[in-house]
Design a protein around this motif. Structure first.
Motif, PDB file in Angstrom:
ATOM      1  N   LEU A  24      -0.426  -6.956   5.065  1.00  0.00           N
ATOM      2  CA  LEU A  24      -0.471  -5.745   4.293  1.00  0.00           C
ATOM      3  C   LEU A  24       1.126  -5.376   3.777  1.00  0.00           C
ATOM      4  O   LEU A  24       1.024  -4.911   2.664  1.00  0.00           O
ATOM      5  CB  LEU A  24      -0.715  -4.736   5.135  1.00  0.00           C
ATOM      6  CG  LEU A  24      -0.908  -3.199   4.820  1.00  0.00           C
ATOM      7  CD1 LEU A  24      -1.712  -3.129   3.689  1.00  0.00           C
ATOM      8  CD2 LEU A  24      -0.986  -2.287   5.754  1.00  0.00           C
ATOM      9  N   ALA A  25       2.083  -5.774   4.706  1.00  0.00           N
ATOM     10  CA  ALA A  25       3.404  -5.489   4.157  1.00  0.00           C
ATOM     11  C   ALA A  25       3.611  -6.345   2.962  1.00  0.00           C
ATOM     12  O   ALA A  25       4.370  -5.588   1.779  1.00  0.00           O
ATOM     13  CB  ALA A  25       4.412  -5.689   5.337  1.00  0.00           C
ATOM     14  N   ILE A  26       3.183  -7.667   2.881  1.00  0.00           N
ATOM     15  CA  ILE A  26       3.515  -8.465   1.888  1.00  0.00           C
ATOM     16  C   ILE A  26       3.092  -7.701   0.734  1.00  0.00           C
ATOM     17  O   ILE A  26       3.554  -7.898  -0.676  1.00  0.00           O
ATOM     18  CB  ILE A  26       3.265  -9.928   2.023  1.00  0.00           C
ATOM     19  CG1 ILE A  26       4.198 -10.501   3.107  1.00  0.00           C
ATOM     20  CG2 ILE A  26       3.233 -10.683   0.874  1.00  0.00           C
ATOM     21  CD1 ILE A  26       3.613 -11.779   3.751  1.00  0.00           C
ATOM     22  N   VAL A  27       1.728  -7.554   0.588  1.00  0.00           N
ATOM     23  CA  VAL A  27       0.868  -6.930  -0.464  1.00  0.00           C
ATOM     24  C   VAL A  27       1.623  -5.679  -0.836  1.00  0.00           C
ATOM     25  O   VAL A  27       1.654  -5.459  -2.074  1.00  0.00           O
ATOM     26  CB  VAL A  27      -0.438  -6.596  -0.115  1.00  0.00           C
ATOM     27  CG1 VAL A  27      -1.139  -5.784  -1.418  1.00  0.00           C
ATOM     28  CG2 VAL A  27      -1.180  -8.055   0.018  1.00  0.00           C
ATOM     29  N   LEU A  28       1.931  -4.535   0.011  1.00  0.00           N
ATOM     30  CA  LEU A  28       2.333  -3.295  -0.449  1.00  0.00           C
ATOM     31  C   LEU A  28       3.696  -3.635  -1.128  1.00  0.00           C
ATOM     32  O   LEU A  28       3.976  -2.707  -1.866  1.00  0.00           O
ATOM     33  CB  LEU A  28       2.550  -2.412   0.879  1.00  0.00           C
ATOM     34  CG  LEU A  28       1.168  -1.915   1.303  1.00  0.00           C
ATOM     35  CD1 LEU A  28       1.450  -1.080   2.556  1.00  0.00           C
ATOM     36  CD2 LEU A  28       0.358  -1.036   0.291  1.00  0.00           C
ATOM     37  N   GLN A  29       4.752  -4.305  -0.606  1.00  0.00           N
ATOM     38  CA  GLN A  29       6.048  -4.435  -1.066  1.00  0.00           C
ATOM     39  C   GLN A  29       6.181  -4.418  -2.506  1.00  0.00           C
ATOM     40  O   GLN A  29       7.080  -4.059  -3.121  1.00  0.00           O
ATOM     41  CB  GLN A  29       6.876  -5.483  -0.037  1.00  0.00           C
ATOM     42  CG  GLN A  29       6.709  -7.053  -0.721  1.00  0.00           C
ATOM     43  CD  GLN A  29       7.109  -7.886   0.383  1.00  0.00           C
ATOM     44  OE1 GLN A  29       8.074  -7.486   1.375  1.00  0.00           O
ATOM     45  NE2 GLN A  29       7.323  -9.220  -0.145  1.00  0.00           N
ATOM     46  N   ARG A  30       5.033  -4.979  -3.167  1.00  0.00           N
ATOM     47  CA  ARG A  30       5.263  -5.180  -4.514  1.00  0.00           C
ATOM     48  C   ARG A  30       4.966  -4.004  -5.313  1.00  0.00           C
ATOM     49  O   ARG A  30       5.687  -3.677  -6.436  1.00  0.00           O
ATOM     50  CB  ARG A  30       4.155  -6.150  -4.977  1.00  0.00           C
ATOM     51  CG  ARG A  30       4.202  -7.516  -4.683  1.00  0.00           C
ATOM     52  CD  ARG A  30       3.090  -8.422  -5.044  1.00  0.00           C
ATOM     53  NE  ARG A  30       3.414  -9.784  -4.472  1.00  0.00           N
ATOM     54  CZ  ARG A  30       2.213 -10.450  -3.831  1.00  0.00           C
ATOM     55  NH1 ARG A  30       1.245  -9.755  -4.077  1.00  0.00           N
ATOM     56  NH2 ARG A  30       2.544 -11.593  -3.310  1.00  0.00           N
ATOM     57  N   ARG A  31       4.182  -3.079  -4.676  1.00  0.00           N
ATOM     58  CA  ARG A  31       4.158  -1.603  -5.347  1.00  0.00           C
ATOM     59  C   ARG A  31       5.210  -0.521  -4.745  1.00  0.00           C
ATOM     60  O   ARG A  31       5.423   0.302  -5.425  1.00  0.00           O
ATOM     61  CB  ARG A  31       2.868  -1.181  -4.963  1.00  0.00           C
ATOM     62  CG  ARG A  31       1.666  -2.028  -5.603  1.00  0.00           C
ATOM     63  CD  ARG A  31       0.632  -1.299  -5.181  1.00  0.00           C
ATOM     64  NE  ARG A  31      -0.699  -1.703  -6.187  1.00  0.00           N
ATOM     65  CZ  ARG A  31      -1.935  -1.378  -6.246  1.00  0.00           C
ATOM     66  NH1 ARG A  31      -2.282  -0.340  -5.601  1.00  0.00           N
ATOM     67  NH2 ARG A  31      -2.828  -2.012  -7.243  1.00  0.00           N
ATOM     68  N   THR A  32       5.561  -0.777  -3.594  1.00  0.00           N
ATOM     69  CA  THR A  32       6.229   0.437  -2.886  1.00  0.00           C
ATOM     70  C   THR A  32       7.874  -0.008  -2.679  1.00  0.00           C
ATOM     71  O   THR A  32       8.428   0.891  -2.176  1.00  0.00           O
ATOM     72  CB  THR A  32       5.605   1.089  -1.505  1.00  0.00           C
ATOM     73  OG1 THR A  32       5.410  -0.271  -0.578  1.00  0.00           O
ATOM     74  CG2 THR A  32       4.093   1.372  -1.853  1.00  0.00           C
ATOM     75  N   GLY A  33       8.125  -1.086  -2.610  1.00  0.00           N
ATOM     76  CA  GLY A  33       9.454  -1.384  -2.233  1.00  0.00           C
ATOM     77  C   GLY A  33       9.317  -2.370  -0.996  1.00  0.00           C
ATOM     78  O   GLY A  33       8.453  -1.888  -0.141  1.00  0.00           O
ATOM     79  N   VAL A  34      10.219  -3.122  -0.600  1.00  0.00           N
ATOM     80  CA  VAL A  34      10.196  -3.748   0.721  1.00  0.00           C
ATOM     81  C   VAL A  34      10.549  -3.002   1.920  1.00  0.00           C
ATOM     82  O   VAL A  34       9.792  -3.035   2.903  1.00  0.00           O
ATOM     83  CB  VAL A  34      11.552  -4.849   0.661  1.00  0.00           C
ATOM     84  CG1 VAL A  34      11.616  -5.601   1.947  1.00  0.00           C
ATOM     85  CG2 VAL A  34      11.254  -5.909  -0.329  1.00  0.00           C
ATOM     86  N   VAL A  35      11.407  -2.075   1.883  1.00  0.00           N
ATOM     87  CA  VAL A  35      11.723  -1.306   2.753  1.00  0.00           C
ATOM     88  C   VAL A  35      10.579  -0.436   3.376  1.00  0.00           C
ATOM     89  O   VAL A  35      10.148  -0.393   4.536  1.00  0.00           O
ATOM     90  CB  VAL A  35      12.895  -0.230   2.778  1.00  0.00           C
ATOM     91  CG1 VAL A  35      13.228   0.744   3.655  1.00  0.00           C
ATOM     92  CG2 VAL A  35      14.325  -1.277   2.465  1.00  0.00           C
TER      93      VAL A  35
END
Length: 187
Positions: A24-35
């Protein structure tokens, strides 16, 4: 009924949920940023781990716990029903109750800081973490099969851990807020 519980099941659940939330973190970081993506996924994972540790029977098969034999109310004794120990570690139950809520407190602040309403979201998040702790204790009270004891002291310790974690999150924000620097540079 198949007995579910024990340290092995808790570790397996933590590992499997960690893998799902890693994805989930890998997918979300493209949209919301890594942090934000990693803070959010870490927050959810820490809440899952807390549920596993507190809502599964400590032993793989606690046997039969009759509803009429369970406590009718939560313990209000300082230190709770097991002040000298915890089923995994000897002594320090209260310290463990504090420490287990530090990560979600810190990660909640880091995740909330991403949004303009972060100053409202962070206190709201602390309230939700307190409600989560109350919900866990209420579940322990109501479900005799868990073979757990409801203890108001645990709620106090959990909230203290969440507050300490929120303080740690505030200290981490200057390092973990790259979106603020980008806004100033482009704005």
């Amino acid at each position: 009924m198949v007995p579910v519980g024990g340290v092995e099941v808790m570790l397996l659940g933590a590992g499997l949920s960690g893998l799902v939330l890693l994805g989930l973190a890998i997918v979300l970081q493209r949209r919301t940023g890594v942090v934000w993506a990693w803070a959010f996924a870490g927050l959810v994972w820490s809440l899952v781990v807390i549920a596993l540790v507190t809502l599964l029977p400590a032993q793989g098969d606690p046997g039969v716990v009759y509803a009429e034999d369970r406590l009718g109310t939560c313990s209000f004794d300082l230190g709770g029903p097991a002040p000298d120990g915890f089923w995994i570690f000897p002594g320090g139950q209260r310290l463990l109750n504090v420490l287990i809520f530090v990560p979600p407190g810190a990660l909640m602040v880091v995740a909330a800081a991403r949004w303009r309403a972060g100053r409202v979201l962070a206190p709201l998040g602390l309230g939700l973490l307190a409600a989560y702790s109350v919900g866990i204790e209420w579940t322990q009270l109501e479900l005799a099969r868990l073979d757990r004891a409801c203890d108001v002291t645990d709620v106090v310790d959990n909230v203290a851990g969440a507050v300490l974690g929120a303080g740690a999150g505030l200290l981490l924000l200057p390092v973990l807020r790259p979106w603020r620097a980008r806004r100033r540079a482009t704005g």
